[in-house]
Design a protein around this motif. Structure first.
Motif, PDB file in Angstrom:
ATOM      1  N   ASP A  82      41.765  26.805  22.633  1.00  0.00           N
ATOM      2  CA  ASP A  82      42.714  26.496  23.757  1.00  0.00           C
ATOM      3  C   ASP A  82      43.777  25.614  23.429  1.00  0.00           C
ATOM      4  O   ASP A  82      44.645  25.459  23.866  1.00  0.00           O
ATOM      5  CB  ASP A  82      41.847  26.016  24.755  1.00  0.00           C
ATOM      6  N   GLN A  83      43.314  24.654  22.425  1.00  0.00           N
ATOM      7  CA  GLN A  83      44.371  23.467  22.220  1.00  0.00           C
ATOM      8  C   GLN A  83      45.241  23.883  21.496  1.00  0.00           C
ATOM      9  O   GLN A  83      46.433  23.061  21.320  1.00  0.00           O
ATOM     10  CB  GLN A  83      43.505  22.332  21.683  1.00  0.00           C
ATOM     11  N   HIS A  84      45.301  25.133  20.962  1.00  0.00           N
ATOM     12  CA  HIS A  84      46.183  25.517  19.948  1.00  0.00           C
ATOM     13  C   HIS A  84      47.410  26.508  20.640  1.00  0.00           C
ATOM     14  O   HIS A  84      48.302  27.044  19.976  1.00  0.00           O
ATOM     15  CB  HIS A  84      45.613  26.182  18.906  1.00  0.00           C
ATOM     16  N   LYS A  85      47.219  26.620  22.070  1.00  0.00           N
ATOM     17  CA  LYS A  85      48.181  27.801  22.786  1.00  0.00           C
ATOM     18  C   LYS A  85      48.274  27.115  24.133  1.00  0.00           C
ATOM     19  O   LYS A  85      47.600  26.231  24.528  1.00  0.00           O
ATOM     20  CB  LYS A  85      47.424  29.107  22.884  1.00  0.00           C
ATOM     21  N   GLU A  86      49.622  27.651  24.458  1.00  0.00           N
ATOM     22  CA  GLU A  86      49.804  27.057  25.874  1.00  0.00           C
ATOM     23  C   GLU A  86      49.914  28.186  27.127  1.00  0.00           C
ATOM     24  O   GLU A  86      49.865  27.853  28.139  1.00  0.00           O
ATOM     25  CB  GLU A  86      51.449  26.620  25.873  1.00  0.00           C
ATOM     26  N   VAL A  87      49.756  29.654  26.781  1.00  0.00           N
ATOM     27  CA  VAL A  87      49.850  30.504  27.801  1.00  0.00           C
ATOM     28  C   VAL A  87      48.788  31.695  27.397  1.00  0.00           C
ATOM     29  O   VAL A  87      48.393  31.743  26.377  1.00  0.00           O
ATOM     30  CB  VAL A  87      51.325  31.162  27.909  1.00  0.00           C
ATOM     31  N   GLU A  88      48.336  32.369  28.568  1.00  0.00           N
ATOM     32  CA  GLU A  88      47.711  33.576  28.404  1.00  0.00           C
ATOM     33  C   GLU A  88      48.262  34.522  27.362  1.00  0.00           C
ATOM     34  O   GLU A  88      49.411  34.785  27.469  1.00  0.00           O
ATOM     35  CB  GLU A  88      47.085  33.937  29.649  1.00  0.00           C
ATOM     36  N   ASP A  89      47.476  35.110  26.579  1.00  0.00           N
ATOM     37  CA  ASP A  89      48.085  36.065  25.712  1.00  0.00           C
ATOM     38  C   ASP A  89      48.140  37.496  26.410  1.00  0.00           C
ATOM     39  O   ASP A  89      47.590  37.718  27.101  1.00  0.00           O
ATOM     40  CB  ASP A  89      47.086  36.315  24.596  1.00  0.00           C
ATOM     41  N   SER A  90      49.317  38.084  25.768  1.00  0.00           N
ATOM     42  CA  SER A  90      49.551  39.372  26.306  1.00  0.00           C
ATOM     43  C   SER A  90      48.504  40.326  25.630  1.00  0.00           C
ATOM     44  O   SER A  90      48.090  40.371  24.458  1.00  0.00           O
ATOM     45  CB  SER A  90      51.054  39.775  25.712  1.00  0.00           C
ATOM     46  N   LEU A  91      48.263  41.550  26.383  1.00  0.00           N
ATOM     47  CA  LEU A  91      47.421  42.538  25.727  1.00  0.00           C
ATOM     48  C   LEU A  91      47.992  43.200  24.702  1.00  0.00           C
ATOM     49  O   LEU A  91      48.846  43.532  24.720  1.00  0.00           O
ATOM     50  CB  LEU A  91      46.937  43.407  26.755  1.00  0.00           C
ATOM     51  N   LEU A  92      47.149  43.685  23.831  1.00  0.00           N
ATOM     52  CA  LEU A  92      47.525  44.424  22.748  1.00  0.00           C
ATOM     53  C   LEU A  92      47.434  45.815  22.991  1.00  0.00           C
ATOM     54  O   LEU A  92      46.437  46.435  23.793  1.00  0.00           O
ATOM     55  CB  LEU A  92      46.834  44.230  21.425  1.00  0.00           C
ATOM     56  N   ASP A  93      48.117  46.961  22.361  1.00  0.00           N
ATOM     57  CA  ASP A  93      47.821  48.392  22.716  1.00  0.00           C
ATOM     58  C   ASP A  93      46.943  49.040  21.679  1.00  0.00           C
ATOM     59  O   ASP A  93      47.602  49.005  20.272  1.00  0.00           O
ATOM     60  CB  ASP A  93      49.460  48.981  22.919  1.00  0.00           C
ATOM     61  N   PRO A  94      45.733  49.207  21.765  1.00  0.00           N
ATOM     62  CA  PRO A  94      44.919  49.860  20.806  1.00  0.00           C
ATOM     63  C   PRO A  94      45.690  51.221  19.990  1.00  0.00           C
ATOM     64  O   PRO A  94      45.411  51.119  18.703  1.00  0.00           O
ATOM     65  CB  PRO A  94      43.810  50.455  21.389  1.00  0.00           C
ATOM     66  N   ALA A  95      46.478  51.629  20.599  1.00  0.00           N
ATOM     67  CA  ALA A  95      46.989  52.955  19.904  1.00  0.00           C
ATOM     68  C   ALA A  95      47.881  52.617  18.596  1.00  0.00           C
ATOM     69  O   ALA A  95      48.249  53.148  17.726  1.00  0.00           O
ATOM     70  CB  ALA A  95      47.825  53.761  20.844  1.00  0.00           C
ATOM     71  N   LYS A  96      48.617  51.377  18.732  1.00  0.00           N
ATOM     72  CA  LYS A  96      49.586  50.787  17.995  1.00  0.00           C
ATOM     73  C   LYS A  96      49.332  49.359  17.127  1.00  0.00           C
ATOM     74  O   LYS A  96      49.811  49.002  16.365  1.00  0.00           O
ATOM     75  CB  LYS A  96      51.060  50.952  18.356  1.00  0.00           C
ATOM     76  N   ASP A  97      48.682  48.691  18.044  1.00  0.00           N
ATOM     77  CA  ASP A  97      48.185  47.309  17.470  1.00  0.00           C
ATOM     78  C   ASP A  97      46.936  47.061  16.898  1.00  0.00           C
ATOM     79  O   ASP A  97      45.931  47.812  17.037  1.00  0.00           O
ATOM     80  CB  ASP A  97      48.298  46.311  18.692  1.00  0.00           C
ATOM     81  N   ALA A  98      46.660  45.842  16.081  1.00  0.00           N
ATOM     82  CA  ALA A  98      45.368  45.702  15.458  1.00  0.00           C
ATOM     83  C   ALA A  98      44.919  44.558  16.317  1.00  0.00           C
ATOM     84  O   ALA A  98      45.241  43.656  16.769  1.00  0.00           O
ATOM     85  CB  ALA A  98      45.815  44.981  14.177  1.00  0.00           C
ATOM     86  N   ALA A  99      43.401  45.045  16.679  1.00  0.00           N
ATOM     87  CA  ALA A  99      42.608  44.076  17.268  1.00  0.00           C
ATOM     88  C   ALA A  99      42.525  42.514  16.390  1.00  0.00           C
ATOM     89  O   ALA A  99      42.780  42.650  15.133  1.00  0.00           O
ATOM     90  CB  ALA A  99      41.310  44.432  17.692  1.00  0.00           C
ATOM     91  N   ARG A 100      42.333  41.582  17.027  1.00  0.00           N
ATOM     92  CA  ARG A 100      42.460  40.328  16.303  1.00  0.00           C
ATOM     93  C   ARG A 100      40.845  39.794  16.381  1.00  0.00           C
ATOM     94  O   ARG A 100      39.929  40.079  17.120  1.00  0.00           O
ATOM     95  CB  ARG A 100      43.168  39.121  17.033  1.00  0.00           C
ATOM     96  N   ILE A 101      40.413  39.436  15.209  1.00  0.00           N
ATOM     97  CA  ILE A 101      39.294  38.994  14.729  1.00  0.00           C
ATOM     98  C   ILE A 101      39.347  37.565  14.746  1.00  0.00           C
ATOM     99  O   ILE A 101      40.260  36.887  14.370  1.00  0.00           O
ATOM    100  CB  ILE A 101      38.429  39.341  13.566  1.00  0.00           C
ATOM    101  N   ARG A 102      38.335  36.897  15.562  1.00  0.00           N
ATOM    102  CA  ARG A 102      38.997  35.446  16.062  1.00  0.00           C
ATOM    103  C   ARG A 102      37.646  34.559  15.907  1.00  0.00           C
ATOM    104  O   ARG A 102      36.523  34.821  16.202  1.00  0.00           O
ATOM    105  CB  ARG A 102      39.166  35.545  17.336  1.00  0.00           C
ATOM    106  N   ALA A 103      37.907  33.436  15.501  1.00  0.00           N
ATOM    107  CA  ALA A 103      37.135  32.162  15.640  1.00  0.00           C
ATOM    108  C   ALA A 103      35.698  32.332  15.415  1.00  0.00           C
ATOM    109  O   ALA A 103      34.821  32.104  15.959  1.00  0.00           O
ATOM    110  CB  ALA A 103      37.116  31.526  17.139  1.00  0.00           C
ATOM    111  N   PHE A 104      35.531  32.517  13.999  1.00  0.00           N
ATOM    112  CA  PHE A 104      34.128  32.719  13.371  1.00  0.00           C
ATOM    113  C   PHE A 104      33.901  31.403  12.778  1.00  0.00           C
ATOM    114  O   PHE A 104      34.371  31.011  11.909  1.00  0.00           O
ATOM    115  CB  PHE A 104      34.440  33.694  12.152  1.00  0.00           C
ATOM    116  N   PHE A 105      32.596  31.024  12.875  1.00  0.00           N
ATOM    117  CA  PHE A 105      32.096  29.753  12.595  1.00  0.00           C
ATOM    118  C   PHE A 105      30.649  30.012  12.247  1.00  0.00           C
ATOM    119  O   PHE A 105      29.869  30.504  13.090  1.00  0.00           O
ATOM    120  CB  PHE A 105      32.411  28.465  13.426  1.00  0.00           C
TER     121      PHE A 105
END
Length: 177
Positions: A82-105
């Protein structure tokens, strides 16, 4: 070893923030300077609550204890809490975009014991069920070997400047099923 996975909740956030600090401080010392580590914890690494809201962030448990966390996203942000972004993210289109793998710890006590791989498999399956067949992630240097072992390929090196003058090296990676 039996690894259980469940969706993260807002009640998990305090424990997950501790886990993130322990993970970064315990697993990054061979790759990053102390200044980079502390700056990254302050400015980038943390919980992205949008992942919890979207139901795409997971907690891995071993014998009831939190051993790791990670998620995937149907939104545009590649990395950062949350501290690294300022606005809500736009949605991706599964037909053309890549899903994001996020925040692995992974907690250092559970590193290299299958926790990260387990969470990755859960995330890839869920993203695939949501229609995605391509994945992207922003890897820290300690995470690169796991992601490579799981079929991800480096596509770009990123030097992420941080507000205090530190620079965190990251690697943008991708995978297509």
């Amino acid at each position: 070893m039996n690894i259980d996975t469940r969706l993260a909740t807002f009640d998990d956030i305090p424990l997950l923030q501790q886990l993130i600090g322990n993970s970064v401080r315990g697993l990054s010392t061979a790759y990053n300077t102390p200044g980079q580590i502390e700056s990254a914890i302050k400015y980038i690494f943390g919980i992205d609550t949008q992942l919890i809201i979207d139901g795409t962030y997971y907690v891995a448990l071993v014998d009831g204890a939190i051993a790791g966390c990670g998620g995937w996203s149907k939104r545009n942000t590649l990395y950062g809490g949350d501290q690294h972004k300022e606005v809500e993210d736009s949605l991706l289109d599964p037909a053309k975009d890549a899903a994001r793998i996020r925040a692995f710890f992974v907690h250092p006590d559970w590193a290299r014991r299958g926790v990260g791989r387990h969470i990755m498999q859960v995330c890839e399956k869920a993203a695939k069920n949501a229609g995605f067949n391509k994945f992207q992630l922003g890897a820290t240097l300690p995470g690169v070997p796991l992601y490579e072992a799981m079929g991800y390929q480096a596509v770009q090196k990123i030097d992420e400047p941080l507000p205090d003058g530190e620079v965190l090296p990251l690697v943008k990676m991708s995978k297509t099923l």
